[in-house]
Scaffold this active site. Structure first.
Site, short mmCIF file in Angstrom:
data_model
loop_
_atom_site.label_atom_id
_atom_site.label_comp_id
_atom_site.label_asym_id
_atom_site.label_seq_id
_atom_site.Cartn_x
_atom_site.Cartn_y
_atom_site.Cartn_z
CB CYS A 63 -0.93 0.00 1.23
SG CYS A 63 -0.16 0.01 2.84
CB ALA A 64 0.49 5.00 0.56
#
Length: 169
Positions: A63-64
């Site tokens: 993810c981020a």
């Protein structure tokens, strides 16, 4: 739950053809930049893809920053294969000097959208309280309480809501 760092994942991707890599960010985040070879399945859609993932032996989530990928691992804790998440997410991948693919879509990340909404809400509450009615200060208090809840619970309800908006799909 296992973590894998960016360098180790980069090496593993080159030698393991069975490895399935999934990015659990929102569609707009994925479309703006992603790691080559990662498939997109948003975290809120992951449960509807369980059948296609059940026979996967090597599974890596990203993810981020690592928070949502950790949640994805928790969601699939009963998965029989080897499951990991990318420590630090795509931010750590880029910090390690590894390449990403920039998409054609130029969008604002969900966390920046949260910052914009909260900043506007606090500012509006203060200005309205100063120049219109003192009770508007509660608008600022509402956003402050939301930030406090997000910090304590590690869950941002506004980010979850914004991720479902049409412009983030």
């Amino acid at each position: 739950m296992k973590e894998i760092n960016s360098q180790d994942l980069h090496r593993l991707k080159q030698v393991d053809s069975e490895l399935v890599c999934i990015d659990v960010r929102s569609k707009s985040e994925f479309d703006s930049e992603y790691i080559q070879g990662f498939k997109h399945i948003a975290l809120d859609q992951l449960s509807s893809h369980l059948d296609e993932l059940k026979n996967t032996q090597q599974l890596v989530f990203s993810c981020a920053s690592g928070f949502r990928s950790r949640k994805a691992c928790e969601l699939l804790k009963d998965h029989p294969g080897n499951m990991m998440h990318l420590a630090g997410g795509i931010a750590a991948w880029k910090a390690a000097g590894l390449e990403t693919i920039k998409g054609t879509r130029n969008s604002i990340s969900v966390m920046r959208q949260v910052q914009i909404v909260v900043g506007f809400g606090v500012l509006a509450g203060v200005l309205l309280a100063q120049f219109y009615n003192p009770h508007f200060i509660w608008l600022s208090a509402f956003f402050g309480a939301g930030l406090l809840f997000a910090g304590l619970s590690n869950t941002c309800m506004l980010a979850l809501l914004l991720a479902k908006m049409p412009w983030n799909r």
